[in-house]
Design a protein around this motif. Structure first.
Motif, PDB file in Angstrom:
ATOM      1  N   ARG A   3     -43.299  57.713  28.132  1.00  0.00           N
ATOM      2  CA  ARG A   3     -42.881  56.307  28.035  1.00  0.00           C
ATOM      3  C   ARG A   3     -42.327  56.034  26.651  1.00  0.00           C
ATOM      4  O   ARG A   3     -42.750  56.612  25.661  1.00  0.00           O
ATOM      5  N   LYS A   4     -41.373  55.100  26.586  1.00  0.00           N
ATOM      6  CA  LYS A   4     -40.792  54.722  25.309  1.00  0.00           C
ATOM      7  C   LYS A   4     -41.759  53.820  24.558  1.00  0.00           C
ATOM      8  O   LYS A   4     -42.473  53.015  25.158  1.00  0.00           O
ATOM      9  N   THR A   5     -41.727  53.954  23.242  1.00  0.00           N
ATOM     10  CA  THR A   5     -42.566  53.088  22.423  1.00  0.00           C
ATOM     11  C   THR A   5     -41.939  51.691  22.377  1.00  0.00           C
ATOM     12  O   THR A   5     -40.763  51.500  22.722  1.00  0.00           O
ATOM     13  N   ILE A   6     -42.701  50.746  21.923  1.00  0.00           N
ATOM     14  CA  ILE A   6     -42.198  49.379  21.801  1.00  0.00           C
ATOM     15  C   ILE A   6     -41.011  49.349  20.845  1.00  0.00           C
ATOM     16  O   ILE A   6     -40.014  48.677  21.093  1.00  0.00           O
ATOM     17  N   GLY A   7     -41.085  50.085  19.782  1.00  0.00           N
ATOM     18  CA  GLY A   7     -39.984  50.147  18.813  1.00  0.00           C
ATOM     19  C   GLY A   7     -38.711  50.698  19.443  1.00  0.00           C
ATOM     20  O   GLY A   7     -37.616  50.173  19.201  1.00  0.00           O
ATOM     21  N   GLU A   8     -38.856  51.745  20.227  1.00  0.00           N
ATOM     22  CA  GLU A   8     -37.690  52.318  20.899  1.00  0.00           C
ATOM     23  C   GLU A   8     -37.087  51.322  21.896  1.00  0.00           C
ATOM     24  O   GLU A   8     -35.866  51.197  22.006  1.00  0.00           O
ATOM     25  N   ARG A   9     -37.943  50.619  22.612  1.00  0.00           N
ATOM     26  CA  ARG A   9     -37.466  49.603  23.572  1.00  0.00           C
ATOM     27  C   ARG A   9     -36.734  48.480  22.842  1.00  0.00           C
ATOM     28  O   ARG A   9     -35.707  48.000  23.301  1.00  0.00           O
ATOM     29  N   LEU A  10     -37.267  48.049  21.692  1.00  0.00           N
ATOM     30  CA  LEU A  10     -36.601  46.994  20.917  1.00  0.00           C
ATOM     31  C   LEU A  10     -35.218  47.434  20.450  1.00  0.00           C
ATOM     32  O   LEU A  10     -34.266  46.656  20.501  1.00  0.00           O
ATOM     33  N   VAL A  11     -35.096  48.672  20.008  1.00  0.00           N
ATOM     34  CA  VAL A  11     -33.812  49.205  19.574  1.00  0.00           C
ATOM     35  C   VAL A  11     -32.835  49.221  20.746  1.00  0.00           C
ATOM     36  O   VAL A  11     -31.669  48.821  20.625  1.00  0.00           O
ATOM     37  N   LEU A  13     -32.952  47.346  23.507  1.00  0.00           N
ATOM     38  CA  LEU A  13     -32.621  45.968  23.873  1.00  0.00           C
ATOM     39  C   LEU A  13     -31.643  45.340  22.878  1.00  0.00           C
ATOM     40  O   LEU A  13     -30.741  44.593  23.273  1.00  0.00           O
ATOM     41  N   GLU A  14     -31.810  45.651  21.614  1.00  0.00           N
ATOM     42  CA  GLU A  14     -30.886  45.130  20.601  1.00  0.00           C
ATOM     43  C   GLU A  14     -29.483  45.687  20.815  1.00  0.00           C
ATOM     44  O   GLU A  14     -28.491  44.964  20.681  1.00  0.00           O
ATOM     45  N   ALA A  15     -29.383  46.961  21.168  1.00  0.00           N
ATOM     46  CA  ALA A  15     -28.076  47.563  21.446  1.00  0.00           C
ATOM     47  C   ALA A  15     -27.438  46.903  22.671  1.00  0.00           C
ATOM     48  O   ALA A  15     -26.233  46.619  22.678  1.00  0.00           O
ATOM     49  N   GLN A  16     -28.230  46.629  23.693  1.00  0.00           N
ATOM     50  CA  GLN A  16     -27.718  45.946  24.883  1.00  0.00           C
ATOM     51  C   GLN A  16     -27.264  44.529  24.538  1.00  0.00           C
ATOM     52  O   GLN A  16     -26.233  44.055  25.024  1.00  0.00           O
ATOM     53  N   ARG A  17     -28.027  43.831  23.684  1.00  0.00           N
ATOM     54  CA  ARG A  17     -27.669  42.483  23.276  1.00  0.00           C
ATOM     55  C   ARG A  17     -26.331  42.490  22.539  1.00  0.00           C
ATOM     56  O   ARG A  17     -25.456  41.655  22.793  1.00  0.00           O
ATOM     57  N   LYS A  18     -26.154  43.444  21.644  1.00  0.00           N
ATOM     58  CA  LYS A  18     -24.893  43.539  20.900  1.00  0.00           C
ATOM     59  C   LYS A  18     -23.725  43.820  21.840  1.00  0.00           C
ATOM     60  O   LYS A  18     -22.645  43.233  21.690  1.00  0.00           O
ATOM     61  N   THR A  19     -23.924  44.698  22.806  1.00  0.00           N
ATOM     62  CA  THR A  19     -22.879  45.013  23.773  1.00  0.00           C
ATOM     63  C   THR A  19     -22.490  43.770  24.575  1.00  0.00           C
ATOM     64  O   THR A  19     -21.311  43.475  24.768  1.00  0.00           O
ATOM     65  N   LEU A  20     -23.492  43.026  25.023  1.00  0.00           N
ATOM     66  CA  LEU A  20     -23.229  41.805  25.785  1.00  0.00           C
ATOM     67  C   LEU A  20     -22.552  40.745  24.923  1.00  0.00           C
ATOM     68  O   LEU A  20     -21.672  40.017  25.391  1.00  0.00           O
ATOM     69  N   GLN A  21     -22.934  40.656  23.667  1.00  0.00           N
ATOM     70  CA  GLN A  21     -22.320  39.690  22.755  1.00  0.00           C
ATOM     71  C   GLN A  21     -20.848  40.018  22.536  1.00  0.00           C
ATOM     72  O   GLN A  21     -19.999  39.127  22.512  1.00  0.00           O
TER      73      GLN A  21
END
Length: 102
Positions: A3-11, A13-21
């Protein structure tokens, strides 16, 4: 599979947010460009076909009067929802000179 760590998931999600932006910004620019093209086409059309057009009551009131007749596609009309709604404090072509536009 680990399983991915919380830190990896945050990274991630941030990449997905930037892509959507980026996609949103591109979409907004495309809409802005389309609006400009349509306004320019309307003005050029009027200049070519009716050189005696007088814009009484201001440009916004004139556009609210002319754009609905000029735009033929619903998608194009949707681009100008904010402009086509009459403003309470702005004169319309019908009430110019009637004393209601103060």
């Amino acid at each position: 599979m680990a399983r991915k760590t919380i830190g990896e998931r945050l990274v991630q999600l941030e990449a997905q947010r930037k892509t959507l932006q980026i996609r949103l910004s591109k979409q907004e620019r495309a809409i802005d460009t389309r609006r400009k093209v349509l306004i320019g086409a309307l003005v050029l059309h009027r200049l070519e076909h009716d050189r005696e057009v007088h814009i009484g009551g201001g440009l916004a009131a004139w556009l609210r009067s002319e754009l609905p007749k000029f735009l033929t596609r619903d998608g194009d009309r949707d681009l100008f929802d904010d402009l086509l709604k009459p403003q309470a404090n702005e004169p319309t072509i019908g009430n110019i000179g009637s004393g209601s536009a103060v």
